[in-house]
Motif scaffolding. Structure first.
Motif, PDB file in Angstrom:
ATOM      1  N   THR A  20       0.830  -1.205   0.000  1.00 42.28           N
ATOM      2  CA  THR A  20       0.000   0.000   0.000  1.00 42.28           C
ATOM      3  C   THR A  20       0.865   1.257   0.000  1.00 42.28           C
ATOM      4  O   THR A  20       0.606   2.214  -0.739  1.00 42.28           O
ATOM      5  CB  THR A  20      -0.931   0.011   1.232  1.00 42.28           C
ATOM      6  OG1 THR A  20      -1.755  -1.161   1.204  1.00 42.28           O
ATOM      7  CG2 THR A  20      -1.814   1.251   1.236  1.00 42.28           C
ATOM      8  N   ASN A  24       0.759   3.907  -3.025  1.00 38.63           N
ATOM      9  CA  ASN A  24       0.159   5.214  -2.725  1.00 38.63           C
ATOM     10  C   ASN A  24       1.183   6.342  -2.611  1.00 38.63           C
ATOM     11  O   ASN A  24       0.842   7.513  -2.829  1.00 38.63           O
ATOM     12  CB  ASN A  24      -0.647   5.136  -1.432  1.00 38.63           C
ATOM     13  CG  ASN A  24      -1.874   4.249  -1.569  1.00 38.63           C
ATOM     14  OD1 ASN A  24      -2.322   3.976  -2.683  1.00 38.63           O
ATOM     15  ND2 ASN A  24      -2.424   3.803  -0.455  1.00 38.63           N
ATOM     16  N   SER A 364      -9.970  -6.843  -8.362  1.00 32.17           N
ATOM     17  CA  SER A 364      -9.625  -5.477  -8.765  1.00 32.17           C
ATOM     18  C   SER A 364      -9.618  -4.506  -7.584  1.00 32.17           C
ATOM     19  O   SER A 364      -9.506  -3.298  -7.776  1.00 32.17           O
ATOM     20  CB  SER A 364     -10.628  -4.971  -9.816  1.00 32.17           C
ATOM     21  OG  SER A 364     -11.948  -4.996  -9.306  1.00 32.17           O
ATOM     22  N   SER A 365      -9.746  -5.022  -6.355  1.00 31.59           N
ATOM     23  CA  SER A 365      -9.810  -4.150  -5.178  1.00 31.59           C
ATOM     24  C   SER A 365      -8.446  -3.551  -4.863  1.00 31.59           C
ATOM     25  O   SER A 365      -7.410  -4.025  -5.323  1.00 31.59           O
ATOM     26  CB  SER A 365     -10.339  -4.919  -3.969  1.00 31.59           C
ATOM     27  OG  SER A 365      -9.491  -6.002  -3.663  1.00 31.59           O
ATOM     28  N   GLN A 366      -8.448  -2.502  -4.056  1.00 30.93           N
ATOM     29  CA  GLN A 366      -7.230  -1.758  -3.753  1.00 30.93           C
ATOM     30  C   GLN A 366      -6.734  -1.973  -2.321  1.00 30.93           C
ATOM     31  O   GLN A 366      -5.987  -1.159  -1.800  1.00 30.93           O
ATOM     32  CB  GLN A 366      -7.483  -0.260  -3.980  1.00 30.93           C
ATOM     33  CG  GLN A 366      -7.793   0.094  -5.424  1.00 30.93           C
ATOM     34  CD  GLN A 366      -6.637  -0.220  -6.364  1.00 30.93           C
ATOM     35  OE1 GLN A 366      -5.519   0.200  -6.125  1.00 30.93           O
ATOM     36  NE2 GLN A 366      -6.899  -0.954  -7.430  1.00 30.93           N
ATOM     37  N   VAL A 375      -0.194  -4.728  -9.038  1.00 29.75           N
ATOM     38  CA  VAL A 375      -0.663  -3.513  -8.361  1.00 29.75           C
ATOM     39  C   VAL A 375      -0.098  -2.272  -9.044  1.00 29.75           C
ATOM     40  O   VAL A 375       0.901  -2.327  -9.757  1.00 29.75           O
ATOM     41  CB  VAL A 375      -0.230  -3.506  -6.870  1.00 29.75           C
ATOM     42  CG1 VAL A 375      -0.897  -4.607  -6.086  1.00 29.75           C
ATOM     43  CG2 VAL A 375       1.291  -3.609  -6.750  1.00 29.75           C
ATOM     44  N   ARG A 379       0.129  -2.804 -12.981  1.00 32.26           N
ATOM     45  CA  ARG A 379      -0.904  -3.820 -12.858  1.00 32.26           C
ATOM     46  C   ARG A 379      -1.297  -4.334 -14.245  1.00 32.26           C
ATOM     47  O   ARG A 379      -1.419  -3.564 -15.188  1.00 32.26           O
ATOM     48  CB  ARG A 379      -2.116  -3.217 -12.155  1.00 32.26           C
ATOM     49  CG  ARG A 379      -3.204  -4.192 -11.791  1.00 32.26           C
ATOM     50  CD  ARG A 379      -4.184  -3.471 -10.867  1.00 32.26           C
ATOM     51  NE  ARG A 379      -5.307  -4.307 -10.533  1.00 32.26           N
ATOM     52  CZ  ARG A 379      -6.444  -4.344 -11.233  1.00 32.26           C
ATOM     53  NH1 ARG A 379      -6.572  -3.576 -12.300  1.00 32.26           N
ATOM     54  NH2 ARG A 379      -7.439  -5.129 -10.877  1.00 32.26           N
TER      55      ARG A 379
END
Length: 437
Positions: A20, A24, A364-366, A375, A379
Motif C-alpha cells: 500500500t 500510494n 480489482s480491489s485496492q 498492483v 498492474r
C-alpha cells in the motif's frame, strides 16, 4: 527483506501495508523494470509493454493496450470466439467420455482451448497443428517462456556476461528471436494482404493485429507505432502471457474442485440452476453465478500464476520505514506470502471459496490482500479479458459434465513446477460423465 542476488540489490515485499505504501506514495519510483539479457534480445531492447522501462513510451503503449485492445467493449466483442472454442472443447470431452470409465488428459485440453481462444482473438486464427501435435506458434511461445525464465549469469554478475556467450545461451536467444520475428512479419503481411483484398469488410475489426494495423495507418496516435512495436504489442504481452496465465488458472481450478467434491457440487448446482434447460450457457448467466466467481478468486488466491509478480526496479533512491532503498534495486512483491498470510486470511492454506461471501475483497480491489494481477501502474490490464475466458469455460465444463478422479485415485498430486507461471507438475487425468439437463 533486502538481499543481494549476485551483484543485484533485491527487495522482497511480503506484506499488504508495505505494498500500500509503495503504490500510494512511491509508485512512480517503483514502476520500472530491470533489464535482462533475454528481454533485451527477444523484445527489441525491452520495448514491449510488460518489460519496457517506465517512461513516456511505456505510458503511450499501455494506453493503446487499455483503450483499444482490452477495453470492456473489445472483450465482449470476442465472446463468439469463446463460445465456438468452448463448444469444440465440450464436444471433444463428450466424444472421449463415450467409453465406460474413460480417462482424459484434461490439462492438455485446457491448454489447447486457451491457446485457440487467444490465437483467434489476437492473431485471427488458431494455428492448430494438423497432426494434433503442438503448433508452430505454440512451440515458439513455449520456447519464449522457457528462455525468459532461464538462468543468465550476466544478469546477476554483469562482469561475467561472456560466460553466457561461451555456453551458447546468447546464441540460443538470437535464434529464437529470428524465428519469432519471421513468424510475426509473415503474420502482419498476411493481415495487410487481407485488408487490401476487394472482398475485405473493414466495418468490424476481428483481431488485435487488425486493430493495431488500423491504428498505425490512421496516424492518430501521439507517437509513431513502428512495425517492431506493433509486433511486440501482441506477441508476449497478449499471446504468451495470456495463454500461460489462463491455462494455469483453469488447471488449478479444476484440480481444486476435484480435490473438494463438496465445492464442485455446490458450484454445479448454482450453474445448472441459472442455466436451466437452455441449449447452451449464455454469457449473461455468469453475472448470476456468484459462487463460481468466489471459486475463481479462491483459486487465484492459493495459486497465483505469478507468485512473486513481475520484477520491478527502482528509478531513484527512496526511504521507507526508516530504511534507504538504493536506485536500481530489483523489487519482488511476494503475492504468494500475502495471499496466504495468517493475519489476513482464516485457514489460509485451505481451499474455501465461502470466505469471499459478503466480502468486498475482489480481484480489482485496492486493499492489496488479493493481487494476482499485480498492483499500481504496472498492474496487468488483462483482468477482464482473462476472467471472461476462465469463467465461461469452467461454467460450461461444470454444466455439461460430472467429474471424478480415475478409479483407485483418492487424492491428486498437487506438486508445482515453476516456469513463467507456476503450474501443476503432473497433468489432470479425470473421468467425465455427460450431464443431461
Amino acid at each position: 527483506m533486502f538481499l543481494n542476488l549476485g551483484q543485484v540489490p533485491t527487495l522482497v515485499v511480503s506484506s499488504p501495508d508495505l505494498v500500500t505504501e509503495i503504490v500510494n506514495t512511491h509508485d512512480v519510483v517503483f514502476s520500472s523494470r530491470p533489464k535482462t539479457t533475454a528481454t533485451e534480445i527477444l523484445f527489441y531492447g525491452n520495448n514491449n509493454i510488460g518489460f519496457a522501462p517506465y517512461g513516456e513510451y511505456w505510458r503511450q503503449a499501455r494506453r493503446i493496450c487499455v483503450t483499444e485492445l482490452l477495453s470492456l467493449k473489445r472483450v465482449q466483442s470476442f465472446q463468439f470466439v469463446r463460445e465456438e472454442e468452448v463448444e469444440v472443447l465440450v464436444d471433444r470431452v463428450r466424444k472421449a467420455s463415450l467409453g465406460e470409465e474413460t480417462t482424459i488428459n484434461l490439462s492438455q485440453m485446457l491448454i489447447e482451448a486457451s491457446n485457440n481462444i487467444m490465437s483467434r482473438c489476437i492473431l485471427g486464427q488458431s494455428y492448430k497443428a494438423e497432426d494434433g501435435s503442438i503448433s508452430k506458434v505454440g512451440e515458439l511461445s513455449k520456447r519464449l517462456s522457457e528462455e525468459l525464465m532461464a538462468f543468465c549469469v550476466g544478469d546477476f554478475f554483469p562482469s561475467l556476461k561472456w560466460v553466457d556467450v561461451l555456453r551458447g545461451f546468447v546464441a540460443r536467444l538470437r535464434s529464437t528471436f529470428r524465428e519469432l520475428d519471421a513468424f510475426n512479419n509473415r503474420l502482419v503481411q498476411e493481415h495487410k494482404t487481407m485488408k487490401s483484398s476487394p472482398n475485405y469488410d473493414g466495418s468490424e475489426m476481428k483481431d488485435f493485429v487488425e486493430v493495431l494495423l488500423r491504428l498505425q495507418e490512421d496516424g492518430k496516435l501521439d507517437f509513431e507505432l513502428t512495425q517492431d512495436q506493433l509486433k511486440l504489442s501482441y506477441r508476449h504481452d497478449m499471446f504468451t502471457a495470456g495463454i500461460e496465465t489462463s491455462s494455469t488458472v483453469l488447471e488449478w481450478l479444476m484440480a481444486e474442485l476435484l480435490q473438494h467434491p463438496r465445492v464442485m457440487k455446490k458450484a454445479q448446482e448454482e450453474i445448472r440452476r441459472v442455466v436451466g434447460e437452455k441449449a447452451k450457457l449464455d454469457v449473461n448467466d455468469l453475472n448470476q453465478m456468484q459462487y463460481l466467481k468466489n471459486v475463481v478468486k479462491e483459486t487465484m488466491r492459493l495459486h497465483s500464476p505469478l507468485p512473486l509478480l513481475a520484477p520491478r526496479e527502482t528509478t531513484a533512491r527512496v526511504q521507507m520505514r526508516g530504511y534507504d532503498i538504493p536506485a536500481k534495486t530489483m523489487v519482488l512483491i511476494n503475492a504468494w506470502a500475502i495471499q496466504r498470510h495468517p493475519d489476513l486470511w482464516e485457514r489460509p492454506e485451505e481451499f474455501v471459496p465461502e470466505r469471499f461471501e459478503n466480502n468486498l475483497i475482489d480481484l480489482s480491489s485496492q486493499d492489496f490482500q488479493l493481487l494476482p494481477f499485480g498492483v499500481g501502474r504496472r498492474r496487468c490490464p488483462g483482468l477482464a479479458f482473462g476472467i471472461a475466458s476462465v469463467e465461461y469455460l469452467v461454467a460450461s465444463l461444470l454444466y455439461w459434465f460430472d467429474w471424478k478422479l480415475p478409479h483407485g485415485v483418492e487424492n491428486m498430486d498437487m506438486s508445482e513446477v515453476y516456469g513463467i507461471t507456476v503450474h501443476k507438475k503432473f497433468p489432470i487425468h479425470v473421468v467425465p460423465t455427460p450431464y443431461s439437463p
